[in-house]
Design an enzyme around this catalytic site. Sequence first.
Site, PDB file in Angstrom:
ATOM      1  N   TYR A   1     -93.463  -7.491 129.710  1.00  0.00           N
ATOM      2  CA  TYR A   1     -93.352  -7.323 131.229  1.00  0.00           C
ATOM      3  C   TYR A   1     -92.237  -6.354 131.923  1.00  0.00           C
ATOM      4  O   TYR A   1     -92.297  -5.947 132.948  1.00  0.00           O
ATOM      5  CB  TYR A   1     -93.572  -8.850 132.119  1.00  0.00           C
TER       6      TYR A   1
ATOM      7  N   LYS B   1     -96.816 -13.889 117.293  1.00  0.00           N
ATOM      8  CA  LYS B   1     -97.898 -13.017 116.458  1.00  0.00           C
ATOM      9  C   LYS B   1     -97.099 -12.458 115.235  1.00  0.00           C
ATOM     10  O   LYS B   1     -96.850 -11.402 115.129  1.00  0.00           O
ATOM     11  CB  LYS B   1     -98.407 -12.014 117.103  1.00  0.00           C
TER      12      LYS B   1
ATOM     13  N   ASP C   1    -103.794 -15.777 118.261  1.00  0.00           N
ATOM     14  CA  ASP C   1    -105.146 -15.521 118.070  1.00  0.00           C
ATOM     15  C   ASP C   1    -105.525 -17.057 117.769  1.00  0.00           C
ATOM     16  O   ASP C   1    -106.718 -17.513 118.384  1.00  0.00           O
ATOM     17  CB  ASP C   1    -105.548 -14.457 117.359  1.00  0.00           C
TER      18      ASP C   1
ATOM     19  N   ASP D   1     -99.152 -15.836 129.522  1.00  0.00           N
ATOM     20  CA  ASP D   1     -99.979 -15.465 130.785  1.00  0.00           C
ATOM     21  C   ASP D   1    -101.590 -15.602 130.399  1.00  0.00           C
ATOM     22  O   ASP D   1    -102.344 -16.216 131.234  1.00  0.00           O
ATOM     23  CB  ASP D   1     -99.742 -14.095 131.155  1.00  0.00           C
TER      24      ASP D   1
ATOM     25  N   ASP E   1    -104.351 -19.123 131.595  1.00  0.00           N
ATOM     26  CA  ASP E   1    -105.698 -18.985 132.217  1.00  0.00           C
ATOM     27  C   ASP E   1    -106.720 -19.700 131.439  1.00  0.00           C
ATOM     28  O   ASP E   1    -107.657 -20.274 131.871  1.00  0.00           O
ATOM     29  CB  ASP E   1    -106.075 -17.448 132.508  1.00  0.00           C
TER      30      ASP E   1
HETATM   31  C1  IPM Z   1     -99.888 -15.271 136.750  1.00  0.00           C
HETATM   32  C2  IPM Z   1    -100.033 -13.647 137.181  1.00  0.00           C
HETATM   33  C3  IPM Z   1     -99.101 -12.632 137.251  1.00  0.00           C
HETATM   34  C4  IPM Z   1     -98.579 -12.554 136.011  1.00  0.00           C
HETATM   35  C5  IPM Z   1     -99.560 -11.425 137.886  1.00  0.00           C
HETATM   36  C6  IPM Z   1    -100.161 -11.497 139.158  1.00  0.00           C
HETATM   37  C7  IPM Z   1     -98.427 -10.386 137.906  1.00  0.00           C
HETATM   38  O1  IPM Z   1    -101.166 -13.320 136.403  1.00  0.00           O
HETATM   39  O2  IPM Z   1     -98.586 -15.558 137.233  1.00  0.00           O
HETATM   40  O3  IPM Z   1    -100.070 -15.508 135.674  1.00  0.00           O
HETATM   41  O4  IPM Z   1     -99.078 -11.932 135.051  1.00  0.00           O
HETATM   42  O5  IPM Z   1     -97.619 -13.308 135.632  1.00  0.00           O
HETATM   43 MG    MG Z   2    -101.790 -14.961 135.037  1.00  0.00          MG
END
Ligand code: IPM
Ligand code: MG
Length: 360
Positions: A141, A191, A223, A247, A251
């Site tokens: 990042y 990884k 993975d 990240d 999710d």
């Molecule tokens: C998160 C989001 C952010 C990230 C984006 C919006 C920059 O996806 O906080 O998970 O990737 O950190």
């Molecule tokens: Mg995110």
Amino acid sequence: MQLKVLALPGDGIGTEVTREAVKVLRRVVEKFSHTLDLTEGLLGGIAIHKTGQPMPDETARLAGEADATLLGAVGLPEFDNAPPLQRPERGLLGIRKILGVYANLRPVRTYRSLIDSSPLKNERVEGTDMIIVRELTGGIYYGTPRGIEGSGDTERGTNTMTYTRSEIARIGRMAFHLATQRRKKVSSVDKSNVLETSQLWRKVMVEVAAGYPDVELEHVLVDNCAMQLVLNPRRFDIVVTENMFGDILSDEGAVIAGSIGMLPSASLGEKRPSGAFTGLYEPVHGSAPDIAGQDKANPLGAIGSVAAMLEYSFGLMEEAAAVNRAIETILDSGRVTADLKPKGASATTTQVGDAICEAL
Ligand code: IPM
Ligand code: MG
């Protein structure tokens, strides 16, 4: 106690969920006889519109002065084709970096009343209780060189994943420290079969582990971790991983909890002289422009982030527990937003916030 808090509602549903989170914070302050010194600032797309910058200097200054920052979400579709430096997301990366909040704690757990909201089989997800500890201020990042250069067939995009020993060691210590207060297991995700950053990551994690003899360390390739998360999520206690892997995996973790709207997060930096952490608190979900302004968004991730703020930045454990209990009460009562109740009457964002305040 005086709570000096900066609110950065941001974009899309960020404004709606932050409004409810602040409402809950005010209720806590009133109930437990604290005082709140609340300031509001600009971050993300709204900040670009008003000042030309995704993270205005004024916001950086306010965040530096506050004891804790509460953030909604950033991102607006109109900036989808803007260059990286002029995107709302850059504001989020900027505030994380200036606050130095290197450890992003993303708890993933199941709630009894939401067990049917997960698309996964109940018996797989039941009893899941983990924290994904995501490194937040390093890795791909932020690494340089980065950018797009050249043109035609040789036009090239570059990003750099880089980690130093000290960056890995401090997130490792955070993970192991958290594990000592829980089921004493750290799953370090990397990884290392391909990436040098991961080889260093693994080596440093083993060194950190030596200082925590009661905590078990396992290494999981990213993975395989993606698969294990949905096959057998109960095996995880603390999952520690680098920025981008965290990240993505967090999710995926949201599927276990039933809705990404449920997930809170705490991003912690160094401890201040008071012993409390510098902290940035934000729900894991994004700005969801498709449902923005409709009073539909689930505010529980943002409200859970208030609980995390009370715990980590102010050391107010009883207050934090009261907010978490109120969340459970509201889930049990079925007064939840449409993401948790696709059929039957759902509640609005405002109604859920009000119900939490009532429960408190
Ligand atoms: C998160 C989001 C952010 C990230 C984006 C919006 C920059 O996806 O906080 O998970 O990737 O950190
Ligand atoms: Mg995110």
